[in-house]
Design a protein around this motif. Structure first.
Motif, mmCIF file in Angstrom:
data_model
loop_
_atom_site.group_PDB
_atom_site.id
_atom_site.type_symbol
_atom_site.label_atom_id
_atom_site.label_comp_id
_atom_site.label_asym_id
_atom_site.label_seq_id
_atom_site.Cartn_x
_atom_site.Cartn_y
_atom_site.Cartn_z
ATOM 1 N N VAL A 1 8.842 -1.558 12.036
ATOM 2 C CA VAL A 1 7.949 -1.777 10.976
ATOM 3 C C VAL A 1 7.939 -3.034 10.253
ATOM 4 O O VAL A 1 8.986 -3.345 9.573
ATOM 5 C CB VAL A 1 7.564 -0.651 10.104
ATOM 6 N N THR A 2 7.331 -4.305 10.376
ATOM 7 C CA THR A 2 7.155 -5.290 9.521
ATOM 8 C C THR A 2 5.852 -5.119 8.414
ATOM 9 O O THR A 2 4.951 -4.482 8.892
ATOM 10 C CB THR A 2 6.837 -6.592 10.447
ATOM 11 N N VAL A 3 6.011 -5.403 7.170
ATOM 12 C CA VAL A 3 5.206 -5.063 6.126
ATOM 13 C C VAL A 3 4.973 -6.373 5.423
ATOM 14 O O VAL A 3 5.722 -7.117 5.357
ATOM 15 C CB VAL A 3 5.650 -3.897 5.322
ATOM 16 N N TRP A 4 3.729 -6.455 5.023
ATOM 17 C CA TRP A 4 3.378 -7.671 3.894
ATOM 18 C C TRP A 4 2.293 -7.098 3.017
ATOM 19 O O TRP A 4 1.385 -6.358 3.381
ATOM 20 C CB TRP A 4 2.749 -8.837 4.848
ATOM 21 N N ASN A 5 2.281 -7.604 1.935
ATOM 22 C CA ASN A 5 1.378 -7.439 0.939
ATOM 23 C C ASN A 5 1.489 -8.693 -0.113
ATOM 24 O O ASN A 5 2.630 -9.126 -0.147
ATOM 25 C CB ASN A 5 1.846 -6.155 0.050
ATOM 26 N N ARG A 6 0.170 -8.723 -0.747
ATOM 27 C CA ARG A 6 0.183 -10.057 -1.479
ATOM 28 C C ARG A 6 1.131 -9.899 -2.719
ATOM 29 O O ARG A 6 1.688 -10.873 -3.288
ATOM 30 C CB ARG A 6 -1.103 -10.422 -2.027
ATOM 31 N N THR A 7 1.014 -8.516 -3.334
ATOM 32 C CA THR A 7 2.229 -8.475 -4.371
ATOM 33 C C THR A 7 3.536 -7.906 -3.565
ATOM 34 O O THR A 7 3.490 -6.726 -3.196
ATOM 35 C CB THR A 7 1.738 -7.313 -5.046
ATOM 36 N N ALA A 8 4.511 -8.965 -3.349
ATOM 37 C CA ALA A 8 5.770 -8.657 -2.416
ATOM 38 C C ALA A 8 6.278 -7.286 -2.770
ATOM 39 O O ALA A 8 6.930 -6.664 -2.027
ATOM 40 C CB ALA A 8 6.418 -9.830 -2.468
ATOM 41 N N SER A 9 6.535 -7.139 -4.308
ATOM 42 C CA SER A 9 7.363 -5.986 -4.597
ATOM 43 C C SER A 9 6.753 -4.289 -4.169
ATOM 44 O O SER A 9 7.639 -3.605 -4.164
ATOM 45 C CB SER A 9 7.509 -5.816 -6.179
ATOM 46 N N ARG A 10 5.391 -4.447 -3.616
ATOM 47 C CA ARG A 10 5.140 -3.295 -3.022
ATOM 48 C C ARG A 10 5.834 -2.907 -1.914
ATOM 49 O O ARG A 10 5.742 -1.715 -1.473
ATOM 50 C CB ARG A 10 3.675 -3.144 -2.919
ATOM 51 N N ALA A 11 6.558 -3.766 -1.207
ATOM 52 C CA ALA A 11 7.372 -3.527 -0.090
ATOM 53 C C ALA A 11 8.625 -3.157 -0.278
ATOM 54 O O ALA A 11 9.377 -2.650 0.685
ATOM 55 C CB ALA A 11 7.112 -4.823 0.871
ATOM 56 N N ASP A 12 9.179 -3.226 -1.473
ATOM 57 C CA ASP A 12 10.519 -2.911 -1.688
ATOM 58 C C ASP A 12 11.129 -1.563 -1.189
ATOM 59 O O ASP A 12 12.050 -1.447 -0.462
ATOM 60 C CB ASP A 12 10.899 -2.994 -3.352
ATOM 61 N N ALA A 13 10.173 -0.582 -1.482
ATOM 62 C CA ALA A 13 10.658 0.915 -1.188
ATOM 63 C C ALA A 13 10.855 1.065 0.340
ATOM 64 O O ALA A 13 11.696 1.524 1.060
ATOM 65 C CB ALA A 13 9.910 1.903 -1.766
ATOM 66 N N LEU A 14 9.768 0.259 1.211
ATOM 67 C CA LEU A 14 9.890 0.515 2.565
ATOM 68 C C LEU A 14 10.815 -0.350 3.126
ATOM 69 O O LEU A 14 11.573 -0.058 4.202
ATOM 70 C CB LEU A 14 8.490 -0.182 2.854
ATOM 71 N N VAL A 15 11.189 -1.640 2.685
ATOM 72 C CA VAL A 15 12.409 -2.433 3.323
ATOM 73 C C VAL A 15 13.610 -1.603 3.080
ATOM 74 O O VAL A 15 14.547 -1.476 3.744
ATOM 75 C CB VAL A 15 12.383 -3.772 2.203
ATOM 76 N N ALA A 16 13.933 -0.846 1.968
ATOM 77 C CA ALA A 16 14.806 -0.002 1.704
ATOM 78 C C ALA A 16 15.074 1.178 2.704
ATOM 79 O O ALA A 16 16.219 1.509 2.875
ATOM 80 C CB ALA A 16 14.949 0.592 0.122
ATOM 81 N N ARG A 17 14.075 1.422 3.096
ATOM 82 C CA ARG A 17 14.006 2.840 4.314
ATOM 83 C C ARG A 17 13.991 1.783 5.773
ATOM 84 O O ARG A 17 14.170 2.827 6.598
ATOM 85 C CB ARG A 17 12.620 3.506 4.247
ATOM 86 N N GLY A 18 14.099 0.540 5.863
ATOM 87 C CA GLY A 18 14.205 0.080 7.068
ATOM 88 C C GLY A 18 13.048 -0.794 7.652
ATOM 89 O O GLY A 18 13.206 -1.517 8.550
ATOM 90 N N ALA A 19 12.037 -1.252 6.801
ATOM 91 C CA ALA A 19 10.989 -2.070 7.307
ATOM 92 C C ALA A 19 11.502 -3.601 7.088
ATOM 93 O O ALA A 19 12.477 -3.606 6.056
ATOM 94 C CB ALA A 19 9.709 -1.611 6.393
ATOM 95 N N VAL A 20 10.963 -4.378 7.766
ATOM 96 C CA VAL A 20 11.039 -5.730 7.555
ATOM 97 C C VAL A 20 10.057 -6.375 6.588
ATOM 98 O O VAL A 20 8.821 -6.087 7.064
ATOM 99 C CB VAL A 20 11.341 -6.491 9.014
ATOM 100 N N ARG A 21 10.512 -7.104 5.719
ATOM 101 C CA ARG A 21 9.480 -7.860 4.870
ATOM 102 C C ARG A 21 9.001 -9.184 5.449
ATOM 103 O O ARG A 21 10.008 -10.082 5.480
ATOM 104 C CB ARG A 21 10.043 -7.865 3.467
ATOM 105 N N ALA A 22 7.947 -9.116 5.682
ATOM 106 C CA ALA A 22 7.292 -10.732 6.271
ATOM 107 C C ALA A 22 7.347 -11.730 5.041
ATOM 108 O O ALA A 22 6.802 -11.153 3.867
ATOM 109 C CB ALA A 22 6.182 -10.611 6.908
ATOM 110 N N THR A 23 7.627 -12.775 5.229
ATOM 111 C CA THR A 23 7.503 -13.753 4.058
ATOM 112 C C THR A 23 6.110 -14.269 3.902
ATOM 113 O O THR A 23 5.749 -14.935 2.759
ATOM 114 C CB THR A 23 8.423 -15.007 4.061
#
Length: 298
Positions: A37-59
């Protein structure tokens, strides 16, 4: 030129754009099922918990779109879709965009055309579940748009909810979703009205809950009885008459007014009944009001 793509893995790739409560829940369920799972949000910090669970944060939104063939969009509305995706529109080529954002059927159709014009495929979705219901039994979503795209991604979408495909028209899923929301919001407001009236008379929401529930439980039979008559354009006054209903809704209005609670909702109901009376439907069923509601009257 083809968009840059993140390295593929053996797991299926899915991108989730928009990480409000619904997007968060969807991304989490997809991760739990082992998808990449790749995730992106305009407020990048909303992805933090998901990244910690294994998601990839798109820039960027462009990188998020390029990361997967399947993109799940969970935004406030279609205007937000354009805001997010217009700068990344060239990356939509070959992508399937599952748009779960709420909006009107007309905007869903226009959005689908826009995605198609930019080389992508658009599926409209309408999720009938709260964020806590994602991935749980009983949750479902309407889908409409190209059938081949729906079938290609059906197994992934059914990780989130059960699916109800309604046809090629991209506006149909949005319409059915808004039909549900029309009933949900007005029905819930009627309960809030009851709670306010009860409170003014020394009763609690818990006190009146059994009676409110009993009333709502009987509604399906009520709807079923009138559906065939309405479809036939028949509103005989053999079971009920609008004039009787007019007296009843005025009693409701006056009861609320006497209690000192807000009368916006019951006053709107009474006004609609008066329109029916003025249109000559006094001896017809109160189902005749649907004929007035089919067109805008000023």
């Amino acid at each position: 030129m083809a968009p840059e793509v993140f390295p593929m893995s053996s797991r299926q790739n899915v991108t989730v754009i928009g990480l409000g409560p619904m997007g968060q829940a969807m991304a989490q369920v997809l991760l739990d099922k082992g998808l990449h799972v790749t995730v992106w949000n305009r407020t990048a910090s909303r992805a933090d918990a998901l990244v910690a669970r294994g998601a990839v944060r798109a820039t960027s939104a462009e990188d998020a779109v390029a990361a997967s063939e399947l993109i799940v969009l969970s935004l406030t509305d279609y205007d937000a879709m354009y805001t997010v995706l217009e700068p990344a529109s060239h990356a939509l080529i070959g992508r399937t965009l599952v748009n779960l954002s709420s909006d009107t059927p007309a905007k869903a159709r226009a959005g689908a055309q826009w995605v198609t014009e930019h080389g992508g495929i658009h599926l409209t979705g309408g999720v009938n579940a709260s964020p806590s219901g994602i991935g749980q039994p009983g949750a479902f979503a309407f889908y409409s748009g190209p059938r081949h795209a729906f079938e290609a991604h059906r197994s992934t979408l059914e990780i989130l909810t059960s699916t109800d495909y309604r046809g090629e028209d991209p506006g149909l899923a949005a319409l059915l979703y808004q039909i549900g929301m029309t009933m949900f919001w007005t029905s819930t407001l009627s309960y809030w009205q009851v709670v306010a009236l009860a409170d003014a008379n020394g009763l609690t929401a818990t006190d009146v809950l059994p009676y409110a529930t009993e009333t709502m439980t009987g509604m399906p039979d009520f709807f079923s009885f009138y559906a065939e008559r309405i479809d036939a354009g028949e509103h005989p006054g053999d079971v009920d008459r609008l004039a009787m209903g007019m007296a009843s809704v005025e009693h409701v209005l006056h009861t609320n007014a006497d209690a000192g609670v807000d009368t916006t909702l019951p006053a709107a109901v009474a006004a609609l009944f008066r329109r029916g009376m003025d249109a000559g439907h006094a001896t017809d069923s109160f189902s005749s009001l649907v004929e007035l509601m089919k067109t805008t009257n000023t």
